[in-house]
Design an enzyme around this catalytic site. Structure first.
Site, PDB file in Angstrom:
ATOM      1  N   GLY A 129     -17.823 114.212 -21.723  1.00 43.36           N
ATOM      2  CA  GLY A 129     -19.402 114.015 -21.853  1.00 43.36           C
ATOM      3  C   GLY A 129     -19.810 114.123 -23.196  1.00 43.36           C
ATOM      4  N   CYS A 130     -21.100 113.768 -23.417  1.00 42.87           N
ATOM      5  CA  CYS A 130     -21.431 113.586 -24.517  1.00 42.87           C
ATOM      6  C   CYS A 130     -21.460 114.913 -25.575  1.00 42.87           C
ATOM      7  CB  CYS A 130     -22.676 112.653 -24.586  1.00 42.87           C
ATOM      8  SG  CYS A 130     -24.333 113.498 -23.651  1.00 42.87           S
TER       9      CYS A 130
END
Length: 327
Positions: free
Chosen positions: A115-116
């Site tokens: 995920g970012c």
């Protein structure tokens, strides 16, 4: 001979960025479906079973269904959703996470793209926990602001569409403290306790600035700001996509610009501190569509196809700015 890569969900924010980064490469044969067949389960199943690597840019449940449709044992997968990020059967696609991780990704059949927000948090926390500097049970808080593209097409439309004048310039969210990134951050950082995670969106298109405040009481042994900075610098010295700012660079900074690395696959880490007060601030700046999503997927793809070096997890063309390939 070029490898065939099927991008399932190529018209979403992440998929479009991956297409742009791969456009024009001679070592990859891109497979996409025409608009009329993008939601056709049978057509998608044929495409995913007829490629070398499938890149899934789909919602979580759709990603699980896509994986379930694979019958061809030679098909390898990069899942950009959050469906498999804490699944032990999948290799976590953060090449810089450990000295062995790029090799694991290169050999993997199933890779879950990070995920970012977790990319920044894990990059900062895991080395400190592994080195025995940071208590794994420390009461940690992770604060981050992302560009509105982090919301996907919905966020882009809200800020760039007809009703853009009504969009909030800044907003915190995840107030139920159930954000899906938290288990991912906890697991891959090596934390014993669940950290607080306070995400937000700003009125800029892309980029992330993430910070983690520490009190020296959270450390297992007395350490200065410089010592922590040196530890991170040593940890990432051989990784071309991770830069740890030195003392002169951090001393000269008066603000963090979340957009500073937009268009790249780079991750910039910094350690600020006031040793007199026993306070330290860890920070990460990167592009949520680059190292936080599409750039990371292309980096993993290069590793899986043998197009990049496992030592630095890089290939000259694996992180090209989207506009450098745009028609």
């Amino acid at each position: 001979m070029s490898a065939s890569v099927f991008i399932d969900g190529d018209q979403g924010t992440t998929g479009l960025e991956i297409l742009a980064r791969l456009f024009g490469r001679q070592d990859i044969n891109l497979i996409t479906l025409p608009e009329a067949l993008r939601k056709d389960a049978a057509a998608r199943a044929v495409a995913i079973n007829d490629c070398d690597v499938a890149v899934l840019c789909l919602p979580d449940e759709a990603a699980r269904q896509a994986v379930a449709s694979i019958r061809n044992p030679r098909v390898r997968v990069i899942d950009a959703s959050s469906a498999h990020r804490t699944d032990a059967a999948w290799v976590y696609g953060f090449p810089e996470m450990s000295p062995q991780q790029s090799g694991r990704i290169a050999q993997a059949r199933r890779v879950s793209n990070p995920g970012c927000y977790p990319t920044g948090a894990i990059a900062l926390l895991r080395p400190l926990v592994e080195a025995g500097c940071l208590r794994s049970d420390a009461p940690l808080s992770v604060h981050a602001v992302s560009g509105y593209s982090g919301r996907g097409r919905e966020g882009i439309q809200a800020h760039e569409g007809a009703l853009a004048h009504e969009a909030l310039s800044f907003q915190h969210y995840g107030l139920s403290l159930q954000h899906k990134h938290v288990p991912e951050i906890q697991l891959h950082s090596g934390l014993q306790d669940r950290p607080f995670f306070v995400p937000s969106y700003g009125s800029f298109r892309q980029g992330i600035a993430l910070t983690i405040p520490l009190h020296t009481a959270m450390l297992r042994r007395p350490m200065t700001t410089r010592a922590l900075r040196d530890l991170l610098a040593q940890r990432y010295r051989d990784h071309r996509h991770v830069q740890v700012l030195d003392a002169a660079q951090t001393d000269a900074m008066t603000r963090l610009d979340p957009q500073a690395l937009n268009g790249s696959n780079d991750l910039q880490l910094a350690v600020f501190g006031n040793d007199t007060h026993g306070q330290i601030l860890l920070s990460a700046v990167f592009d949520n569509l680059g190292k936080g999503a599409s750039g990371a997927a292309v980096q993993n793809l290069a590793l899986m196809l043998g197009l990049g070096s496992a030592s630095d997890s890089g290939h000259k063309n694996d992180t090209l700015h989207p506009m450098e390939h745009a028609a």
